[in-house]
Design a protein around this motif. Structure first.
Motif, mmCIF file in Angstrom:
data_model
loop_
_atom_site.group_PDB
_atom_site.id
_atom_site.type_symbol
_atom_site.label_atom_id
_atom_site.label_comp_id
_atom_site.label_asym_id
_atom_site.label_seq_id
_atom_site.Cartn_x
_atom_site.Cartn_y
_atom_site.Cartn_z
ATOM 1 N N ASP A 1 74.002 -22.857 -69.365
ATOM 2 C CA ASP A 1 74.968 -23.259 -70.385
ATOM 3 C C ASP A 1 74.789 -24.705 -70.825
ATOM 4 O O ASP A 1 75.418 -25.141 -71.779
ATOM 5 C CB ASP A 1 76.399 -23.078 -69.841
ATOM 6 C CG ASP A 1 76.698 -21.615 -69.563
ATOM 7 O OD1 ASP A 1 76.114 -20.760 -70.267
ATOM 8 O OD2 ASP A 1 77.484 -21.333 -68.638
ATOM 9 N N GLU A 2 73.962 -25.443 -70.123
ATOM 10 C CA GLU A 2 73.884 -26.885 -70.378
ATOM 11 C C GLU A 2 72.511 -27.360 -70.843
ATOM 12 O O GLU A 2 72.409 -28.307 -71.605
ATOM 13 C CB GLU A 2 74.243 -27.660 -69.092
ATOM 14 C CG GLU A 2 75.565 -27.274 -68.464
ATOM 15 C CD GLU A 2 76.758 -27.931 -69.134
ATOM 16 O OE1 GLU A 2 76.548 -28.840 -69.955
ATOM 17 O OE2 GLU A 2 77.893 -27.515 -68.831
ATOM 18 N N ILE A 3 71.451 -26.752 -70.297
ATOM 19 C CA ILE A 3 70.103 -27.249 -70.579
ATOM 20 C C ILE A 3 69.429 -26.271 -71.537
ATOM 21 O O ILE A 3 68.997 -25.197 -71.135
ATOM 22 C CB ILE A 3 69.273 -27.358 -69.283
ATOM 23 C CG1 ILE A 3 69.978 -28.252 -68.262
ATOM 24 C CG2 ILE A 3 67.853 -27.820 -69.563
ATOM 25 C CD1 ILE A 3 69.804 -29.722 -68.452
ATOM 26 N N LYS A 4 69.342 -26.661 -72.801
ATOM 27 C CA LYS A 4 68.852 -25.710 -73.806
ATOM 28 C C LYS A 4 67.545 -26.160 -74.455
ATOM 29 O O LYS A 4 67.016 -25.456 -75.298
ATOM 30 C CB LYS A 4 69.900 -25.537 -74.902
ATOM 31 C CG LYS A 4 71.265 -25.176 -74.354
ATOM 32 C CD LYS A 4 71.832 -24.001 -75.096
ATOM 33 C CE LYS A 4 73.230 -23.719 -74.673
ATOM 34 N NZ LYS A 4 73.345 -22.432 -74.010
ATOM 35 N N SER A 5 67.071 -27.336 -74.072
ATOM 36 C CA SER A 5 65.853 -27.821 -74.717
ATOM 37 C C SER A 5 64.843 -28.275 -73.672
ATOM 38 O O SER A 5 65.217 -28.796 -72.628
ATOM 39 C CB SER A 5 66.189 -29.004 -75.626
ATOM 40 O OG SER A 5 65.006 -29.741 -75.897
ATOM 41 N N TYR A 6 63.562 -28.083 -74.006
ATOM 42 C CA TYR A 6 62.493 -28.524 -73.102
ATOM 43 C C TYR A 6 62.576 -30.031 -72.859
ATOM 44 O O TYR A 6 62.091 -30.535 -71.852
ATOM 45 C CB TYR A 6 61.122 -28.138 -73.686
ATOM 46 C CG TYR A 6 60.688 -28.982 -74.849
ATOM 47 C CD1 TYR A 6 59.823 -30.066 -74.667
ATOM 48 C CD2 TYR A 6 61.145 -28.724 -76.143
ATOM 49 C CE1 TYR A 6 59.434 -30.856 -75.732
ATOM 50 C CE2 TYR A 6 60.767 -29.504 -77.209
ATOM 51 C CZ TYR A 6 59.914 -30.575 -77.008
ATOM 52 O OH TYR A 6 59.535 -31.368 -78.063
ATOM 53 N N LYS A 7 63.231 -30.741 -73.772
ATOM 54 C CA LYS A 7 63.314 -32.204 -73.639
ATOM 55 C C LYS A 7 64.132 -32.609 -72.424
ATOM 56 O O LYS A 7 64.010 -33.713 -71.938
ATOM 57 C CB LYS A 7 63.938 -32.816 -74.894
ATOM 58 C CG LYS A 7 63.011 -32.736 -76.087
ATOM 59 C CD LYS A 7 63.639 -33.396 -77.292
ATOM 60 C CE LYS A 7 62.792 -33.132 -78.529
ATOM 61 N NZ LYS A 7 63.603 -33.073 -79.736
ATOM 62 N N LYS A 8 64.997 -31.705 -71.963
ATOM 63 C CA LYS A 8 65.839 -32.050 -70.803
ATOM 64 C C LYS A 8 65.217 -31.596 -69.493
ATOM 65 O O LYS A 8 65.840 -31.710 -68.434
ATOM 66 C CB LYS A 8 67.223 -31.441 -70.987
ATOM 67 C CG LYS A 8 67.948 -32.052 -72.166
ATOM 68 C CD LYS A 8 69.405 -31.702 -72.164
ATOM 69 C CE LYS A 8 70.125 -32.534 -73.223
ATOM 70 N NZ LYS A 8 71.419 -31.972 -73.560
ATOM 71 N N LEU A 9 64.006 -31.066 -69.567
ATOM 72 C CA LEU A 9 63.322 -30.590 -68.347
ATOM 73 C C LEU A 9 62.168 -31.525 -68.033
ATOM 74 O O LEU A 9 61.681 -32.184 -68.946
ATOM 75 C CB LEU A 9 62.812 -29.167 -68.576
ATOM 76 C CG LEU A 9 63.907 -28.115 -68.829
ATOM 77 C CD1 LEU A 9 63.282 -26.788 -69.249
ATOM 78 C CD2 LEU A 9 64.767 -27.931 -67.584
ATOM 79 N N PRO A 10 61.685 -31.609 -66.807
ATOM 80 C CA PRO A 10 62.173 -30.888 -65.630
ATOM 81 C C PRO A 10 63.446 -31.517 -65.049
ATOM 82 O O PRO A 10 63.778 -32.666 -65.341
ATOM 83 C CB PRO A 10 61.016 -31.043 -64.640
ATOM 84 C CG PRO A 10 60.410 -32.365 -65.004
ATOM 85 C CD PRO A 10 60.544 -32.474 -66.492
ATOM 86 N N LEU A 11 64.098 -30.731 -64.219
ATOM 87 C CA LEU A 11 65.284 -31.197 -63.514
ATOM 88 C C LEU A 11 65.232 -30.640 -62.099
ATOM 89 O O LEU A 11 64.902 -29.472 -61.903
ATOM 90 C CB LEU A 11 66.523 -30.687 -64.252
ATOM 91 C CG LEU A 11 67.868 -31.223 -63.774
ATOM 92 C CD1 LEU A 11 67.966 -32.733 -63.951
ATOM 93 C CD2 LEU A 11 68.997 -30.551 -64.566
ATOM 94 N N ASN A 12 65.549 -31.505 -61.127
ATOM 95 C CA ASN A 12 65.499 -31.081 -59.724
ATOM 96 C C ASN A 12 66.813 -31.510 -59.067
ATOM 97 O O ASN A 12 67.125 -32.690 -59.005
ATOM 98 C CB ASN A 12 64.279 -31.749 -59.048
ATOM 99 C CG ASN A 12 64.109 -31.340 -57.604
ATOM 100 O OD1 ASN A 12 64.982 -30.699 -57.011
ATOM 101 N ND2 ASN A 12 62.980 -31.729 -57.010
#
Ligand code: ATP
Ligand code: MG
Length: 567
Positions: free
Chosen positions: A120-131
């Motif tokens: 519901d929160e991370i919808k774009s590749y720009k916000k990845l990666p996330l750990n």
């Protein structure tokens, strides 16, 4: 901390229901108590050790770019239904209902929760990666909770989940996590190996278990005596070189082997070594039956059979099925003159058998002088057997030895296993929706504490490594009624605390023998005894780990402790 003001209920007797050393000692030294099967309270000393283990983990996770969160333990059934694990997880999942009769689970693991949060929160590749990681109680209704903290039903886990737009990004984070784990277990002083584990279809490089070598471990590890190579025996590749004898091929013939069913019995009866026998097993796969051959002294590894046949399931056929297929009992089947279309897989070693022995597909009869390719054909030679001690290490360095291991951590590439069914997607740089590519990384924090407790103890008690000892210095005035001793103890207590040492002061009015026995049991790295020579300012210092003791003047104490700890 003053011992009279805390809670350290030590026991003189070894608790009868505790079956491993770590569990016995954690109970005896008053670190933990059991509430019910697989459920424990951590008492003040146990809690301190646990917190220190957590701190080491936090530091290394943060250094590797993972960020701490806290996810709920109470999880709605709907999430688990989305991935199907509500139905497949089985009785290990603790389930309950709320007042409205809605179903919930207590978190056994958090893939569903975290995927639902991020989708519901991370919808774009720009916000990845996330750990993201957390340290939290997990609940699993284990079939056999045992060995104290090693297999609990409520236990502390560090679990991390990473989310990526590309496989390369996952690879990078996976390597960072693997390194972080290596740092963590090294800092804790554990004797461990990162072991290649089974990851089914995904392939061996994408799944490692961290195993502490220990006789009480439930897993068997094959590792090289001279390199870093280590694998779960189920996964270890065999890369042995075999030699073919130059004996001339003899004519095939049948021999009677009445009631001889096992390889050992047949070999004994015919007077040959098991190495000359061809072990023949019938496996049932989704696509029908297959024959698997190995040398008589080798064991066939079902996981490898699954991989080579590409079958989701490969299980041994039962006696009835074997008889229908080959007209003989399990002990008398072999690869010569098979029904049309029956596929034959053989372990590499079989190719080198000369004038061997194999079942004749007739009860109580075997062929002798069987030669591969002349007397039977093989569809595929492959690595199908379990590795053995003494085999060459598959990385080309050294020889394989076995050890038992306790799994303390696990790093795993999940791919899109959870994101796909849960619609966890992001828009890639072309604006197209794709499922997150995920990894997950677990450490059994309370199990680690037990593994450390198992490794660091002697008959008298614990030998905590300073990094996770509940306290660093144990001040023990021998006689609390003696004013000189009492005063010196108070003075040193204040002094050492000012120097930021973590100090436990045994201010109990107990006999010297009780105090010393308890001090050994608790296993605080440095013990300072304040006894008869207190009026002269002379103390006795003991290194709990080495047992070494020396006397020193109170003025030297701080330096001497510093020296002792830095060794
Ligand atoms: P096991 O094979 O021992 O049951 P697992 O494969 O179920 O472990 P994971 O789901 O990978 O374990 O959990 C991550 C880590 O949590 C494990 O590496 C282990 O250290 C720890 N762990 C798992 N189950 C328990 C338990 N019942 N008690 C304590 N720690 C546990
Ligand atoms: Mg398990």
């Amino acid at each position: 901390m003053r011992q009279t003001q805390t809670f350290i209920p030590t026991l003189r007797e070894v608790p009868a229901d505790a079956d491993v050393k770590s569990h016995q000692m954690l109970l005896r030294a008053g670190f933990i108590r059991q509430n019910t099967s697989g459920v424990y309270s951590f008492l003040p000393l146990g809690k301190r050790v646990l917190q220190k283990v957590e701190e080491v983990i936090r530091e290394e996770m943060q250094a590797a770019g993972s960020v701490e969160v806290s996810l709920p333990a109470l999880q709605q059934a709907e999430l688990w239904q989305e991935t199907g694990r509500w139905y497949s997880y089985g009785p290990e999942l603790m389930r309950l209902k709320d007042r409205h009769d809605r179903e919930f689970a207590l978190g056994a693991t958090h893939e569903e929760v975290i995927t639902s949060l991020l989708r519901d929160e991370i919808k774009s590749y720009k916000k990845l990666p996330l750990n993201l990681y957390q340290i939290q109680s997990k609940f699993r209704d284990e079939k056999r909770p045992r060995f104290g903290l090693l297999r609990g039903r409520e236990f502390l886990m560090k679990d991390a989940y990473s989310f990526h737009a590309t496989k390369e990004s996952l690879d990078e984070t996976y390597e960072k996590m693997r390194q972080a784990y290596t740092n963590i277990f090294t800092r804790l002083g554990l004797n461990f190996r990162a072991v290649i584990a089974d990851s089914g279809a995904i392939g061996g490089k994408d799944n490692h278990e961290f195993m502490v070598l220990s006789d009480i471990g439930e897993d068997t590890i094959a590792y090289s005596d001279s390199s870093q190579y280590a694998a779960n025996i189920e996964m270890a590749e065999v890369d042995a070189a075999y030699e073919r004898s130059d004996e001339a091929l003899k004519p095939l013939r049948k021999a009677d082997t009445p009631d001889q069913k096992t390889i050992r019995e047949v070999a004994g009866h015919l007077g040959v070594e098991p190495e000359r026998c061809i072990k023949t097993l019938v496996f049932k796969t989704g696509d029908g039956f297959v024959l698997v051959l190995a040398r008589g002294d080798h064991d066939i590894n079902e996981i490898k059979v699954k991989h080579v046949t590409g079958a989701k399931n490969a299980e041994l056929a039962d006696a009835e099925e074997v008889r229908q297929l080959l007209s003989a009992g399990i002990g008398s089947v072999g690869p010569v003159k098979l029904p049309q279309g029956l596929k034959v897989y053989a372990d590499h070693a079989v190719r080198y058998i000369v004038n061997g022995v194999a079942g004749a597909n007739e009860d109580g009869r075997h062929y002798i002088n069987v030669n591969p390719d002349r007397d039977f054909s093989v569809d595929e030679y492959a690595d199908l057997r379990f590795i053995r001690e003494g085999d060459p290490s598959p990385d080309g360095n050294g020889t394989i030895v076995f050890a038992k291991g306790i799994e303390v951590g696990h790093v795993f590439k999940l791919g899109t296993t959870y994101s796909e069914p849960m619609d966890g997607t992001f828009l890639n740089d072309q604006g197209r929706a794709e499922p997150y590519i995920m990894g997950c990384y677990g450490i059994g924090v309370s199990r680690v504490m037990a593994a450390v407790a198992e490794q660091f103890q002697d008959d008298g008690g614990f030998l905590w490594p300073p990094a996770i000892a509940p306290y660093t210095v144990h001040l023990v005035p021998v006689n609390m009624k003696d004013e000189a001793q009492r005063e010196l103890a108070e003075e040193l207590y204040k002094l050492l605390k000012d120097y930021r040492y973590e100090v436990l002061l045994d201010d109990r009015p107990e006999r010297a023998g009780v105090k010393f026995a308890d001090a050994d049991l608790l296993g605080i790295p440095v013990r300072v005894t304040i006894g008869k020579r207190a009026p002269e300012g002379i103390l006795e210092v003991k290194n709990r780990r080495t047992g070494e003791t020396f006397e020193c003047q109170r003025e030297e104490l701080q330096d001497r402790i510093q020296q002792l700890l830095s060794r």
